[in-house]
Design an enzyme around this catalytic site. Structure first.
Site, PDB file in Angstrom:
ATOM      1  N   GLU A  78       0.848  -1.186   0.000  1.00 46.87           N
ATOM      2  CA  GLU A  78       0.000   0.000   0.000  1.00 46.87           C
ATOM      3  C   GLU A  78       0.893   1.249   0.000  1.00 46.87           C
ATOM      4  O   GLU A  78       1.784   1.360   0.853  1.00 46.87           O
ATOM      5  CB  GLU A  78      -0.892   0.003   1.249  1.00 46.87           C
ATOM      6  CG  GLU A  78      -1.886  -1.137   1.276  1.00 46.87           C
ATOM      7  CD  GLU A  78      -2.257  -1.552   2.694  1.00 46.87           C
ATOM      8  OE1 GLU A  78      -2.022  -0.789   3.634  1.00 46.87           O
ATOM      9  OE2 GLU A  78      -2.782  -2.669   2.833  1.00 46.87           O
ATOM     10  N   GLN A  94       2.177  -2.019   5.898  1.00 44.25           N
ATOM     11  CA  GLN A  94       2.379  -0.603   6.222  1.00 44.25           C
ATOM     12  C   GLN A  94       2.673  -0.359   7.702  1.00 44.25           C
ATOM     13  O   GLN A  94       3.460   0.507   8.039  1.00 44.25           O
ATOM     14  CB  GLN A  94       1.150   0.174   5.783  1.00 44.25           C
ATOM     15  CG  GLN A  94       1.392   1.623   5.571  1.00 44.25           C
ATOM     16  CD  GLN A  94       0.281   2.247   4.745  1.00 44.25           C
ATOM     17  OE1 GLN A  94      -0.853   2.357   5.188  1.00 44.25           O
ATOM     18  NE2 GLN A  94       0.601   2.650   3.528  1.00 44.25           N
ATOM     19  N   TYR A 131      -1.033  -4.074  11.316  1.00 45.61           N
ATOM     20  CA  TYR A 131      -1.856  -4.566  10.211  1.00 45.61           C
ATOM     21  C   TYR A 131      -1.340  -5.887   9.654  1.00 45.61           C
ATOM     22  O   TYR A 131      -1.914  -6.437   8.718  1.00 45.61           O
ATOM     23  CB  TYR A 131      -1.966  -3.501   9.115  1.00 45.61           C
ATOM     24  CG  TYR A 131      -2.435  -2.187   9.682  1.00 45.61           C
ATOM     25  CD1 TYR A 131      -3.489  -2.162  10.604  1.00 45.61           C
ATOM     26  CD2 TYR A 131      -1.822  -0.992   9.361  1.00 45.61           C
ATOM     27  CE1 TYR A 131      -3.908  -0.969  11.166  1.00 45.61           C
ATOM     28  CE2 TYR A 131      -2.245   0.200   9.920  1.00 45.61           C
ATOM     29  CZ  TYR A 131      -3.286   0.203  10.836  1.00 45.61           C
ATOM     30  OH  TYR A 131      -3.697   1.375  11.393  1.00 45.61           O
ATOM     31  N   HIS A 188      -0.430   2.685  15.070  1.00 44.06           N
ATOM     32  CA  HIS A 188       0.799   3.159  14.437  1.00 44.06           C
ATOM     33  C   HIS A 188       2.003   2.945  15.341  1.00 44.06           C
ATOM     34  O   HIS A 188       3.122   3.311  14.998  1.00 44.06           O
ATOM     35  CB  HIS A 188       0.649   4.633  14.070  1.00 44.06           C
ATOM     36  CG  HIS A 188      -0.475   4.852  13.113  1.00 44.06           C
ATOM     37  ND1 HIS A 188      -1.619   5.530  13.427  1.00 44.06           N
ATOM     38  CD2 HIS A 188      -0.640   4.407  11.852  1.00 44.06           C
ATOM     39  CE1 HIS A 188      -2.437   5.518  12.394  1.00 44.06           C
ATOM     40  NE2 HIS A 188      -1.865   4.829  11.428  1.00 44.06           N
TER      41      HIS A 188
END
Ligand SMILES: Cc1ncc(C[n+]2csc(CCOP(=O)(O)OP(=O)(O)O)c2C)c(N)n1
Length: 766
Positions: A454, A507, A511, A556
């Site tokens: 991505e 990413q 994930y 994140h």
């Protein structure tokens, strides 16, 4: 019926468990309802008319009478393998009873394809496998292959007794695990890669016009893994990307005990953009064959995906252990008998004047006798008996070859084209820059490398690690993908199989978790279940770990690596410094290419653009890029740590962000008269246990500084390794809390910090 009754009275061998070789008679194999129905109905069929002048089995079909007869033999043998499976299990010699009965129409699908079309098969695609085996030259006895699988024989040709799978390298049948639907992303990826390889001028083990076939059940079609793969196939094809993929759903209306709503598969799959839907009655071999020919031709000629829906029945429950009567009425089960595909083919053969009903029954009986005799013969076949035998194909390693390959660079002229200015001339680089330059070097040196994920191409990555690669190496090799981590990893799985060297990016570490099975269950198991005959080399780049300033939140800043650490054979690199990142990326690429290794390369996001170590402006976290002539000397083998300092008071074992914090803490401790040495693990798998032991024994005081969670984190493994090795010195650890990471400043409350390292060090030395 009389014959069946007579057979059950055949003498029973003394014991199958001791009968290592063929036995003359065998124990009772009781005819079941399906068998009784088949023989009764066939016995009552009226002889058919003359053969079709066209030589086809019936008017309007392209299935020849002779081919129909061959396929019938495969169907019969597949049915009898199921019988043999239950018999072997009853005798204590077999271990697997999920069968293909009711699904034998898939013989027609196999016949519509080529031997050179790679196939990933549903566990009920037994007849398909037998037809494929019959097409090999010289022909294989597929029955024996499958029987060897049932008894977990070491001589089984693909997994060597590690699992009961349909697979054979010579037959281009790639073995699958038991996780339903997990093979669809790989199939998607292989179809994508066959086309992509041609586009970038690479060859694959398969012909240019090969198509990939992938079969699965109706319940499996609902799994998000399947849904994602079908969606990605549609998405790719919608954009005009070639994708020669034939998805074959063997729809028996049940997933173990759960009914698929009638009409669901057709409703859900028939309207997908750019995925052509085909349907056939799985009990009608001629219809299956004709439809499969149309579907395969569609895929082959247009290079577009198709969905072939075969309606089948399931006989004998989900597996031998399944008590079907608990969830299906007797009348419901009986109603399926008329849809027996063996009966369907028997009718074709009788109506087509190929065989008489008596000849059908004789053929059935001969097949039964043959399969059961072969089953008896394999019942005592030697199995795997030691961990070493079991684990041999897990993750083959050839360190010298890897070291040599890691030093391979593109010719100076090619490097010149890849880099405006050579990276070794750029001066000190950040971690992100070093990774970026290393990827460029890899793309220049290795034409089979693909970099994708991505936002990796046009944007150049969220953090710029892939910036500029698209422009220099083109969209054939550097490309953005659909937002689906399972599909990203599926493309990598297929690309590796096709002989390419995929470098997918996930990413954020968080994930990975919704797609981890593509690494855990698919990538890492393939060599194991194929004795290394198939491999899916890959280097999965994952941006991860915590400490991002001003960009927070759990997803994140994920610091969970436990899901990766226990995967057998996986290589996990976790470089903290730019020079290590470059060397370790080369090692991973070489390991993937040379040994077929599955490598995960975790990049600490918070260090991507870090420049300083102790003071603002000290540039202590930058490092120059090694020119190729130094790569052999600076090679970093998997499982080797890096040591900073030579203090005799304390050994700090750490990695990632913990390295920077530990080096800073060590400097402060040094000012206070505590001399430290800091060990950067660099590799989470294989762990550098020997290096840790050596450095631990020098000081006799070890502090593990671990930014992953206290539970399941890396420090557990380090402390266990020290204990296992008999380390008797002082030992402590400081780790992040067992918490998700909150937004904003609160993150610091649950994370490892320089202060907590320092405090723990002082406490240990007190
Ligand atoms: C991901 C996953 N979940 C659950 C299972 C357990 N399981 C094995 S087969 C099966 C049913 C599959 O049904 P279907 O896809 O219709 O195939 P069928 O067995 O009917 O041919 C289930 C739930 C599994 N193997 N994998």
């Amino acid at each position: 019926m009389a014959r069946l009754t007579a057979r059950t009275a055949l003498p029973r061998p003394p014991s199958l468990r001791t009968a290592r070789h063929a036995v003359r008679g065998y124990g009772p194999v009781v005819p079941d309802q399906v068998e009784t129905h088949f023989t009764r109905v066939v016995g009552g069929l009226l002889p058919g008319g003359p053969r079709q002048p066209s030589g086809m089995i019936r008017a309007g079909s392209s299935l020849s009478a002779s081919r129909c007869l061959e396929l019938f033999d495969a169907q019969l043998a597949s049915r009898h393998i199921d019988l043999a499976a239950r018999w072997l299990q009853a005798e204590g010699a077999g271990f697997y009873t999920i069968g293909s009965s009711g699904h034998e129409g898939n013989a027609g699908l196999a016949a519509a394809l080529r031997l050179t079309d790679p196939a990933m098969l549903h566990y009920r695609s037994g007849a398909f496998y037998l037809v494929r085996a019959g097409e090999a030259r010289p022909q294989r006895d597929g029955v024996n292959d499958v029987l060897l699988g049932l008894v977990a024989a070491a001589a089984e040709p693909i997994s060597g007794g590690r699992h009961k799978v349909f697979g054979h390298h010579q037959l281009n049948v790639i073995p699958q695990t038991s996780t339903i639907a997990s093979h669809l992303p790989r199939a998607l990826g292989l179809a994508f890669s066959l086309a992509r390889a041609a586009k970038i001028g690479m060859s694959t083990p398969w012909p240019d016009d090969a198509i990939v076939v992938c079969s699965f059940g109706d319940a499996s079609a609902n799994h998000s893994t399947a849904a994602g793969a079908v969606n990605t196939a549609s998405y790719c094809s919608y954009q005009g990307l070639p994708l020669p993929l034939l998805l074959a759903c063997e729809d028996n209306g049940l997933g173990v005990s759960v009914r698929t709503p009638p009409g669901w598969i057709a409703a859900a799959q028939s309207g997908r953009p750019c995925v052509k839907y085909f349907h056939a009655d799985g009990a009608d071999l001629a219809a299956v064959y004709d439809t499969a020919v149309s579907a395969a031709t569609w895929v082959r000629e247009r290079r577009e995906p198709a969905f072939l829906h075969l309606e089948t029945v399931r006989f004998g429950g989900h597996a031998g252990s399944d008590v079907e009567s608990a969830y299906r009425s007797a009348s419901e089960v009986a109603a399926d008998l008329s849809r027996d595909p063996l009966l369907g083919t028997a009718r074709l053969l009788v109506d087509g004047g190929v065989l008489t009903p008596g000849e059908i029954l004789a053929r059935y009986e001969a097949s039964r006798e043959r399969v059961l005799a072969l089953a008896a013969a394999v019942a005592g076949a030697p199995r795997l008996t030691s961990a070493a035998q079991v684990m041999r194909p897990l993750a083959p390693r050839r360190p010298d070859a890897v070291a040599a390959d890691a030093a391979r660079a593109a010719a100076p002229s090619a490097r010149g084209r890849a880099f405006g200015r050579r990276p070794e001339d750029e001066g000190p680089l950040t971690l992100a820059q070093a990774i970026n330059r290393s990827l460029a070097d890899a793309l220049a040196a290795r034409p089979e490398v693909l970099v994708f994920g991505e936002d990796v191409a046009r944007k150049g990555g969220v953090y710029g690690a892939t910036r500029g690669l698209l422009g220099r190496f083109g969209a054939g090799r550097v490309f953005d993908t659909v937002l689906d981590e399972q599909s990203i990893l599926g493309v990598a799985l297929g690309a590796g199989l096709a002989g390419l060297l995929p470098v997918p990016e996930i990413q954020y570490l968080a994930y990975l978790h919704n797609a981890a099975d593509q690494i855990r269950g698919e990538a890492a198991t393939l060599s194991f279940f194929s004795r290394g005959q198939y491999r899916n080399p890959m280097v999965v780049r994952i941006a991860g770990l915590a400490y991002q300033r001003g960009f927070g939140g759990h997803f994140h800043n994920d610091n969970a690596v436990a899901a990766l650490r226990d995967i057998p054979g996986l290589i996990i690199a976790l470089p903290a410094r730019p020079d290590d990142a470059a060397a370790m990326l080369r090692t991973c690429l070489a390991s993937a290419q040379t040994d077929g290794s599955v490598c995960v390369f975790i990049e600490p996001i918070a260090l991507y653009h870090e420049r300083d170590l102790h003071e603002p402006g000290d540039d202590g976290w930058l490092a120059p890029y090694d020119p190729p002539w130094r790569w052999a000397d600076t090679h970093v083998p998997p499982g080797r740590a890096r040591v900073y300092g030579a203090g005799d008071d304390l050994t700090i074992v750490t990695f990632g962000n913990g390295l920077r914090m530990s080096l800073r803490a060590a400097a402060r401790l040094g000012s206070a008269g505590i001399a430290c040495r800091v060990v950067d693990l660099r590799w989470l798998a294989p762990l550098p246990v020997q290096d840790v032991l050596r450095e631990a024994s020098v000081t006799g005081r070890v502090l593990v500084a671990d930014e992953t969670r206290r539970t399941g984190g890396v420090s557990e493994a380090i402390i266990t390794a020290l204990a296992d090795a008999g380390y008797a010195g002082r030992l402590a650890r400081v780790a992040s809390e067992d918490s998700f990471i909150p937004l904003g400043d609160a993150a610091a409350t649950v994370l490892l910090s320089q202060q907590s390292i320092e405090a723990a060090a002082r406490a240990l030395l007190r």
